[in-house]
Design a protein around this motif. Structure first.
Motif, PDB file in Angstrom:
ATOM      1  N   GLU A 139      -1.964   9.556   6.362  1.00 21.43           N
ATOM      2  CA  GLU A 139      -3.526   9.583   6.488  1.00 21.43           C
ATOM      3  C   GLU A 139      -4.219   9.117   5.275  1.00 21.43           C
ATOM      4  O   GLU A 139      -5.114   8.400   5.509  1.00 21.43           O
ATOM      5  CB  GLU A 139      -3.457  11.150   6.414  1.00 21.43           C
ATOM      6  CG  GLU A 139      -5.098  11.746   6.950  1.00 21.43           C
ATOM      7  CD  GLU A 139      -5.058  13.092   6.987  1.00 21.43           C
ATOM      8  OE1 GLU A 139      -5.917  13.762   6.649  1.00 21.43           O
ATOM      9  OE2 GLU A 139      -4.241  13.905   7.770  1.00 21.43           O
ATOM     10  N   GLN A 140      -3.533   9.142   4.149  1.00 24.51           N
ATOM     11  CA  GLN A 140      -4.023   8.648   2.888  1.00 24.51           C
ATOM     12  C   GLN A 140      -4.375   7.137   3.015  1.00 24.51           C
ATOM     13  O   GLN A 140      -5.259   6.824   2.633  1.00 24.51           O
ATOM     14  CB  GLN A 140      -3.108   8.838   1.653  1.00 24.51           C
ATOM     15  CG  GLN A 140      -3.748   8.508   0.391  1.00 24.51           C
ATOM     16  CD  GLN A 140      -2.981   8.748  -0.660  1.00 24.51           C
ATOM     17  OE1 GLN A 140      -1.848   9.594  -0.605  1.00 24.51           O
ATOM     18  NE2 GLN A 140      -2.738   8.101  -1.810  1.00 24.51           N
ATOM     19  N   ILE A 141      -3.298   6.452   3.528  1.00 23.46           N
ATOM     20  CA  ILE A 141      -3.485   4.975   3.841  1.00 23.46           C
ATOM     21  C   ILE A 141      -3.841   4.402   4.966  1.00 23.46           C
ATOM     22  O   ILE A 141      -3.941   3.068   5.182  1.00 23.46           O
ATOM     23  CB  ILE A 141      -2.029   4.046   2.985  1.00 23.46           C
ATOM     24  CG1 ILE A 141      -0.881   4.693   3.907  1.00 23.46           C
ATOM     25  CG2 ILE A 141      -1.908   4.552   1.690  1.00 23.46           C
ATOM     26  CD1 ILE A 141       0.227   3.792   3.474  1.00 23.46           C
ATOM     27  N   ARG A 200       0.753  -1.255  -0.136  1.00 28.98           N
ATOM     28  CA  ARG A 200      -0.107  -0.035  -0.038  1.00 28.98           C
ATOM     29  C   ARG A 200       0.927   1.294   0.198  1.00 28.98           C
ATOM     30  O   ARG A 200       0.511   2.039  -0.503  1.00 28.98           O
ATOM     31  CB  ARG A 200      -0.996  -0.059   1.180  1.00 28.98           C
ATOM     32  CG  ARG A 200      -2.326  -1.019   0.958  1.00 28.98           C
ATOM     33  CD  ARG A 200      -3.036  -1.090   2.315  1.00 28.98           C
ATOM     34  NE  ARG A 200      -3.485  -0.111   3.048  1.00 28.98           N
ATOM     35  CZ  ARG A 200      -4.013  -0.043   4.160  1.00 28.98           C
ATOM     36  NH1 ARG A 200      -4.061  -1.406   4.825  1.00 28.98           N
ATOM     37  NH2 ARG A 200      -4.540   0.726   4.794  1.00 28.98           N
ATOM     38  N   LEU A 201       2.126   1.176   0.713  1.00 32.68           N
ATOM     39  CA  LEU A 201       2.853   2.462   0.849  1.00 32.68           C
ATOM     40  C   LEU A 201       3.448   2.602  -0.281  1.00 32.68           C
ATOM     41  O   LEU A 201       3.704   3.722  -1.090  1.00 32.68           O
ATOM     42  CB  LEU A 201       3.929   2.082   1.993  1.00 32.68           C
ATOM     43  CG  LEU A 201       4.798   3.054   2.478  1.00 32.68           C
ATOM     44  CD1 LEU A 201       4.136   4.317   2.839  1.00 32.68           C
ATOM     45  CD2 LEU A 201       5.635   2.544   3.469  1.00 32.68           C
ATOM     46  N   ILE A 202       3.922   1.569  -1.180  1.00 34.22           N
ATOM     47  CA  ILE A 202       4.587   1.558  -2.389  1.00 34.22           C
ATOM     48  C   ILE A 202       3.659   2.324  -3.547  1.00 34.22           C
ATOM     49  O   ILE A 202       4.079   2.925  -4.444  1.00 34.22           O
ATOM     50  CB  ILE A 202       5.126   0.144  -2.952  1.00 34.22           C
ATOM     51  CG1 ILE A 202       6.223  -0.228  -1.994  1.00 34.22           C
ATOM     52  CG2 ILE A 202       5.453   0.362  -4.385  1.00 34.22           C
ATOM     53  CD1 ILE A 202       6.827  -1.657  -2.376  1.00 34.22           C
ATOM     54  N   THR A 203       2.488   1.672  -3.673  1.00 34.15           N
ATOM     55  CA  THR A 203       1.289   2.212  -4.456  1.00 34.15           C
ATOM     56  C   THR A 203       1.231   3.638  -4.262  1.00 34.15           C
ATOM     57  O   THR A 203       0.800   4.312  -4.873  1.00 34.15           O
ATOM     58  CB  THR A 203       0.033   1.261  -4.175  1.00 34.15           C
ATOM     59  OG1 THR A 203       0.144   0.080  -4.260  1.00 34.15           O
ATOM     60  CG2 THR A 203      -1.021   1.895  -5.366  1.00 34.15           C
ATOM     61  N   ALA A 204       1.205   4.324  -3.068  1.00 31.26           N
ATOM     62  CA  ALA A 204       0.834   5.400  -2.642  1.00 31.26           C
ATOM     63  C   ALA A 204       1.857   6.460  -2.827  1.00 31.26           C
ATOM     64  O   ALA A 204       1.748   7.550  -2.894  1.00 31.26           O
ATOM     65  CB  ALA A 204       0.382   5.534  -1.176  1.00 31.26           C
ATOM     66  N   THR A 205       3.217   5.912  -3.104  1.00 27.73           N
ATOM     67  CA  THR A 205       4.236   6.788  -3.178  1.00 27.73           C
ATOM     68  C   THR A 205       5.228   6.683  -4.516  1.00 27.73           C
ATOM     69  O   THR A 205       6.081   7.466  -4.855  1.00 27.73           O
ATOM     70  CB  THR A 205       5.238   6.560  -1.997  1.00 27.73           C
ATOM     71  OG1 THR A 205       5.726   5.246  -2.022  1.00 27.73           O
ATOM     72  CG2 THR A 205       4.842   6.957  -0.728  1.00 27.73           C
ATOM     73  N   GLN A 206       4.729   5.599  -5.247  1.00 25.06           N
ATOM     74  CA  GLN A 206       5.618   5.508  -6.348  1.00 25.06           C
ATOM     75  C   GLN A 206       5.650   6.412  -7.630  1.00 25.06           C
ATOM     76  O   GLN A 206       6.381   6.439  -8.216  1.00 25.06           O
ATOM     77  CB  GLN A 206       5.141   3.878  -7.199  1.00 25.06           C
ATOM     78  CG  GLN A 206       4.049   3.901  -7.473  1.00 25.06           C
ATOM     79  CD  GLN A 206       3.527   2.487  -8.068  1.00 25.06           C
ATOM     80  OE1 GLN A 206       4.555   1.781  -8.436  1.00 25.06           O
ATOM     81  NE2 GLN A 206       2.360   2.098  -8.027  1.00 25.06           N
ATOM     82  N   SER A 207       4.338   7.119  -7.567  1.00 21.82           N
ATOM     83  CA  SER A 207       4.590   8.290  -8.530  1.00 21.82           C
ATOM     84  C   SER A 207       4.875   9.558  -7.891  1.00 21.82           C
ATOM     85  O   SER A 207       5.035  10.553  -8.436  1.00 21.82           O
ATOM     86  CB  SER A 207       2.928   8.329  -9.054  1.00 21.82           C
ATOM     87  OG  SER A 207       2.223   8.569  -8.118  1.00 21.82           O
ATOM     88  N   GLY A 208       5.198   9.596  -6.611  1.00 20.09           N
ATOM     89  CA  GLY A 208       5.919  10.703  -5.978  1.00 20.09           C
ATOM     90  C   GLY A 208       5.338  11.091  -4.551  1.00 20.09           C
ATOM     91  O   GLY A 208       4.221  10.528  -4.165  1.00 20.09           O
TER      92      GLY A 208
END
Lengths: 168, 178
Positions: A40-42, A19-27
């Motif tokens: 907060e988002q995840i 989940r963390l990778i998905t939330a941050t891989q685009s920046g």
């Protein structure tokens, strides 16, 4: 020529890491507390987010955290893949040295494909002109010395496709 | 586990597309001031994992927190940056990347290049000036999947795919200096 050998070593990542990778891989969000925003988002605590990112950085699942420039916008228009036929017993030692040169962005040992392809060391060179790239290749040639036979530089004539890592 | 890419359900027998997918005419060089150069040179890695990371990074660079954030936003708008954040390593997440090349005659180049591009497992594809004129990277969850894509490309195109899996990777770091 069908073997797929590599030095990859997978490190375990769990569902929360994903989940963390998905939330941050685009920046990361460009706000003063970006890790709080991600948390907060995840739905994780900020401590958990920072601990997991730190662990992934330590294990190499994250290469680095920072900005990724567009080569061309910085004026790096000449992009050459330099390839070298280096003695097998010296290629690792010399590859380490070449990989640490400031103008080399990627450096790998790869199999030869004889007779068509005698090269086993690949170093990507980026410069503002072909003359600059050629000068870098001369530095590599000097460093490799007698351990190296044939070499070549394959210039890019166009990016046909480029997609980043996409975790699904 | 982290699937890096998934194979579509129907692909056997689909004809190679006629139109090559060429793009990415790059933007030209963008003029940058001293502060922007300092940011680009100083922040290609090492962004802190802390409560106020921009504040810490800004202090190191001799800037204010708001100023750093505004400058990064501006660099995005100018097209100088493509991303800001963690750069993940596909290999370490259980995926695999394999470099491969083909030697194509000019008459078949566009057709085969477009077919290679159309495969979802192909992440990067470059035209290069050499007898081996098409260079691409196959990326998937397993080596078998990459191999099956390469084999499929060979069987449909009629040309060999030369595999160059990495045997050793040296420190890979972007060090573009402006």
């Amino acid at each position: 020529m069908t073997g797929l050998t590599t030095n990859r070593q997978a490190v375990p990542v769990d569902a929360l890491d994903l989940r963390l990778i998905t939330a941050t891989q685009s920046g990361l969000p460009l706000v003063p507390r970006p890790y709080h925003a991600i948390a907060e988002q995840i739905g994780l605590s900020v401590e958990e987010v920072m601990a997991r990112l730190t662990r992934m950085l330590e294990t190499g699942a994250i290469r680095r955290i920072g900005l990724v420039p567009n080569h061309y916008a910085l004026g790096y228009r000449a992009n050459g893949m330099s390839v070298w036929d280096v003695a097998d017993d010296r290629v690792v030692e010399l590859g380490e040295q070449i990989g640490s040169l400031v103008f080399v962005s990627h450096c790998y040992v790869r199999p030869r494909c004889l007779p068509l392809w005698p090269y086993n060391l690949f170093a990507m060179l980026h410069g503002k002109s072909r003359e600059e790239v050629t000068a870098y290749a001369e530095e590599i040639r000097a460093l490799l010395g007698e351990a190296c036979g044939a070499s070549d530089i394959l210039y890019s004539r166009g990016i046909l496709k480029k997609t980043g890592l996409r975790i699904t | 586990m982290a699937g890096v890419r998934r194979r579509p359900k129907h692909r056997k027998g689909s004809p190679p597309p006629a139109t090559p997918v060429l793009d990415a005419t790059p933007a030209g060089p963008v003029p940058l001031d001293e502060i922007e150069r300092r940011i680009i040179n100083g922040l290609q890695g090492g962004f802190p994992i802390r409560e106020r990371p921009f504040l810490e990074a800004a202090t190191t660079l001799g800037l204010g927190e708001d100023e750093l954030i505004e400058r990064i936003e501006r660099l995005f708008k100018l097209g100088v940056l493509t991303r800001f954040g963690p750069l993940f390593n596909a290999d370490r997440l259980g995926g695999i990347n394999v470099l491969a090349a083909m030697a194509l005659p000019e008459s078949d180049f566009d057709r085969v290049a477009a077919f290679v591009n159309a495969q979802p497992e192909i992440a990067h594809n470059y035209r290069r000036e050499h007898q081996f004129n098409l260079w691409f990277v196959g990326a998937a969850e397993t080596p078998e999947k990459v191999e099956s894509t390469f084999h499929y490309i060979e069987s449909v195109s009629g040309y060999p795919v030369y595999r160059f899996p990495k045997e050793r990777e040296f420190f890979v770091e972007l060090k573009l200096h402006v």
